[in-house]
Design an enzyme around this catalytic site. Structure first.
Site, PDB file in Angstrom:
ATOM      1  N   HIS A   1       0.838  -1.201   0.000  1.00 50.24           N
ATOM      2  CA  HIS A   1       0.000   0.000   0.000  1.00 50.24           C
ATOM      3  C   HIS A   1       0.872   1.250   0.000  1.00 50.24           C
ATOM      4  O   HIS A   1       2.031   1.247   0.426  1.00 50.24           O
ATOM      5  CB  HIS A   1      -0.954   0.012   1.201  1.00 50.24           C
ATOM      6  CG  HIS A   1      -0.311   0.380   2.503  1.00 50.24           C
ATOM      7  ND1 HIS A   1      -0.117   1.692   2.905  1.00 50.24           N
ATOM      8  CD2 HIS A   1       0.189  -0.392   3.507  1.00 50.24           C
ATOM      9  CE1 HIS A   1       0.457   1.704   4.101  1.00 50.24           C
ATOM     10  NE2 HIS A   1       0.662   0.463   4.481  1.00 50.24           N
ATOM     11  N   CYS A   2       0.317   2.318  -0.489  1.00 51.71           N
ATOM     12  CA  CYS A   2       0.901   3.657  -0.346  1.00 51.71           C
ATOM     13  C   CYS A   2      -0.175   4.491   0.332  1.00 51.71           C
ATOM     14  O   CYS A   2      -0.650   4.120   1.399  1.00 51.71           O
ATOM     15  CB  CYS A   2       1.356   4.216  -1.691  1.00 51.71           C
ATOM     16  SG  CYS A   2       0.175   4.033  -3.039  1.00 51.71           S
ATOM     17  N   SER A   3      -0.607   5.576  -0.275  1.00 50.12           N
ATOM     18  CA  SER A   3      -1.719   6.331   0.293  1.00 50.12           C
ATOM     19  C   SER A   3      -3.030   5.887  -0.348  1.00 50.12           C
ATOM     20  O   SER A   3      -3.936   5.414   0.315  1.00 50.12           O
ATOM     21  CB  SER A   3      -1.506   7.831   0.100  1.00 50.12           C
ATOM     22  OG  SER A   3      -2.544   8.568   0.714  1.00 50.12           O
TER      23      SER A   3
ATOM     24  N   THR B   1       2.222   1.999  -5.258  1.00 52.12           N
ATOM     25  CA  THR B   1       1.911   0.572  -5.111  1.00 52.12           C
ATOM     26  C   THR B   1       2.008  -0.136  -6.461  1.00 52.12           C
ATOM     27  O   THR B   1       2.633  -1.194  -6.583  1.00 52.12           O
ATOM     28  CB  THR B   1       0.498   0.394  -4.524  1.00 52.12           C
ATOM     29  OG1 THR B   1       0.483   0.925  -3.187  1.00 52.12           O
ATOM     30  CG2 THR B   1       0.092  -1.064  -4.491  1.00 52.12           C
TER      31      THR B   1
END
Length: 691
Positions: free
Chosen positions: A607-609, A615
């Site tokens: 995950h990222c934001s 991602t």
């Protein structure tokens, strides 16, 4: 595109495959005749050929093994309307569901707690299994898509387990039965099963061994859509076993009549055919009642079967063994002349996965890490990047981004789920979303989390792409990690960037700290701080069951939002990538025999934001690097297209698409696939700022 050219190509493919199909069928029947085997029908020949991809020698070997198994286990003569087989069938310990998995495979369920070895013989139990499998296999969809075998050990005791019988069933399915065994799912296996299971696994080939999975009920969603599972396994479906047995009875009776009229006794074919189906969300939808157009149908009259199950699609019989209607989607159809009748025949010439097609049904082998484009050697990729330049790669990315979504977002848009999405315009597809266990029986939306499965290199559901957890979804996030059996978490964002919160702090930062999120406790055991990343070793505990599991958490801290890692080199990211893979290997090694799934282990959560930009970039690098190591080739564009078909909008910015190409060239140099990667002039006339 030239439609006449496409039609000509399809026609040519149709002709070539039809010839191959007819020749293979004739060769198989001739081989049986020369060996002195009893006369069998063309439909039976096709079953064995389909099970071995029309390799005549392998199909003939399967036939011989199949016949030997039937003689050895007494499976040649069935009396399904008399005891003991009649009572065995009525126990419901084995049944075929009127649903299919996401690939179109039929689903068979053996319920262990209904089996009592002291009360029935192996012969009777095996007859009950084969009798029903033979009916299910009359569907050309099942012949083509295969079979998922679920061994449900929920609430079973040691007295319900019969090691020898289990070995016989597995041995028969792996090499003595004309069906493609896609998966064996052993559900909620008790501790005492571990030792015999370790031995059982030795009896199957390595390729099949990777298809045998031990899972808990929530993890079944990795393999079979919940809509296709019975309620006893946490699904939404209530199968009617009595209706299924009635269907088997009608098919069995019809087949005996057909055999007498035809004057050909095919001992294998004991049942008639189930009509073509269209799986939608895993549930079988029949195209209509039986369409009996052959001479046999004329002799028998109208034998349409219409046995509706309340709330479920009807089971029906179809005496046309190869009628299969579907649109072109990588499969080529042929018209086969059989006793004067034309029938649609699926000749199993599966095409390549094409960009723009959602294909949740790919097998591990078909997850090749690319799309319709041909894979390139590192040297060819370098030449292509030089030719296109930055501007050309950006234009290529814009072409990909301009395409419409590959699926729907209905669940993500439900009012009760909207607040669970970090961004209102970053939603997760319905067809590939991760399903949580339903915590509230009155609220089906408790199964929702903004997360999607994404396939890796020759690994189905290798990753889970998700958004940075929100405080309100911390409990859901850890529930997902627990239920999916994930051992490695990859985070490619900082919690706060440019003064904005990008991700909630969903784990304790300092060593020895403990936090509780819903039904799960997370304890930080150790923290390793490096210049570009932070590694945190976590202990995840399910408070409901007092069970714990260690989880590796890797956070890459030098990757700006909407951008790519700076510094003029991708080496820090590539080193982090290698670190992630090693962590997965170590965690998998520590599991030992407790893990029976894919050799690369359970899904890695990334995950990222938003779970799409950084991602998607990480996944592209990992998949392409894996393919390069295995094949010496890679397909960046195809990989991006494929990821986007499972996680919408992955690779969010043009610079990220360009970075994937440059980083992989650097990876190729680092690992000796290229001596150097001179990109002089790559940025000429491309002074545009990154978005």
């Amino acid at each position: 595109m030239n439609h006449e050219y496409i039609r000509a190509q399809l026609k040519e493919a149709f002709i070539q495959n039809l010839i191959k199909f007819l020749r293979a069928t004739k060769a198989f029947l001739d081989a049986l005749s020369e060996s002195g085997a009893a006369c069998v029908s063309r439909a039976t020949a096709i079953k064995f050929l389909l099970a071995r991809k029309f390799d005549v020698a392998r199909a003939h070997a399967l036939w011989r093994q199949h016949e030997a198994t039937r003689r050895r286990e007494g499976l040649n003569k069935f009396e399904p309307f008399e005891d003991p087989l009649k009572s065995e069938l009525e126990t419901g310990k084995f049944t075929i569901l009127p649903t299919r998995d996401g690939t179109g495979a039929a689903i068979a369920v053996f319920t262990a707690n209904k089996h009592f070895p002291t009360q029935t013989t192996h012969q009777t139990t095996l007859q009950g299994v084969v009798y029903q499998l033979d009916v299910a296999l009359q569907s050309v969809d099942t012949q083509r898509a295969g079979l998922v075998f679920i061994y449900d050990m929920t609430d079973s005791k040691y007295t319900n387990f019969d090691y020898e019988l289990s070995q016989k069933i597995l041995t028969m399915l792996k090499g003595g039965y004309p069906a493609k065994l896609k998966k064996v799912l052993i559900v909620t296996a008790p501790l005492w099963f571990k030792a015999p299971f370790r031995i059982l696994r030795l009896f199957v080939r390595e390729k099949l061994r990777e298809r045998v999975h031990t899972v808990n009920a929530p993890q079944l969603g990795l393999h079979v859509p919940r809509a296709s599972l019975p309620k006893q396994l946490g699904g939404l479906h209530e199968p009617d076993h009595a209706a299924w047995l009635e269907h088997c009875k009608n098919c069995f009776t019809n087949n005996l009549q057909n055999a007498k009229l035809d004057g050909v006794i095919d001992e294998y074919v004991i049942s008639n055919h189930i009509p073509p189906i269209k799986p939608q969300n895993g549930i079988i939808e029949h195209e209509g009642a039986c369409d009996m157009t052959s001479d046999r149908a004329t002799r028998l009259g109208d034998n349409k079967t219409d046995m509706h199950i309340s709330g479920d699609p009807p089971y029906t019989c179809d005496p046309s063994p190869l009628r299969h209607k579907h649109g072109y989607n990588g499969d080529t159809k042929a018209r086969h002349i059989n006793s004067g009748d034309e029938e649609d025949v699926d000749i199993s010439t599966r095409g390549t996965w094409s960009s723009g097609s959602v294909s949740p049904g790919l097998s591990d082998e078909e997850c090749g890490g690319g799309g319709a484009g041909a894979a390139l050697s590192p040297a060819a990729l370098l030449a292509r990047v030089r030719e296109l330049g930055r501007r050309g790669l950006v234009a290529e990315y814009e072409d990909i981004r301009a395409r419409p979504p590959h699926g729907t977002f209905h669940n993500a848009k439900l009012p009760s789920n909207l607040a669970k999405n970090r961004y209102t315009d970053v939603l997760c597809y319905d067809h590939s979303r991760v399903l949580l266990s339903q915590t509230d029986p009155d609220d089906p939306t408790t199964d929702y989390i903004n997360a999607n499965y994404v396939d890796g290199y020759k690994q189905k559901n290798a990753y889970i792409c998700t958004q940075g957890p929100l405080p309100k979804t911390f409990g859901d996030f850890w529930r997902m990690v627990w239920e999916q059996g994930s051992l490695v978490l990859v985070m490619t964002t900082r919690a706060v960037e440019r003064g904005r919160v990008k991700c909630g702090q969903y784990w304790p930062l300092a060593a020895a700290q403990r936090a509780v999120y819903g039904d799960f406790a997370v304890t930080t055991e150790a923290v390793e701080q490096e210049d570009d990343y932070t590694i945190t070793h976590l202990l995840l505990t399910d408070l409901r069951r007092a069970q714990s599991r260690r989880v590796w958490h890797g956070q890459y801290t030098r990757w700006p939002d909407y951008g790519v890692p700076g510094g003029g080199s991708a080496q820090p990211v590539l080193r982090f990538l290698l670190l992630v893979r090693r962590a997965q290997q170590r965690a998998l090694h520590e599991l030992g025999d407790a893990w029976a799934g894919h050799s690369r282990g359970p899904p890695i959560v990334v995950h990222c934001s938003a779970g799409i930009g950084r991602t998607g970039t990480f996944l592209t690098l990992d998949i392409c690097a894996s393919r390069l190591a295995a094949e010496g080739a890679l397909d960046v564009r195809g990989t991006v297209e494929r990821i986007r078909a499972q996680r919408a909008h992955s690779i969010q910015m043009p610079d990220q698409y360009v970075f994937c190409h440059l980083a992989l060239l650097e990876y190729a140099v680092m690992h000796g696939y290229l001596d150097s990667a001179d990109l002089a002039g790559f940025d000429d006339e491309n002074e545009e700022e990154s978005e």
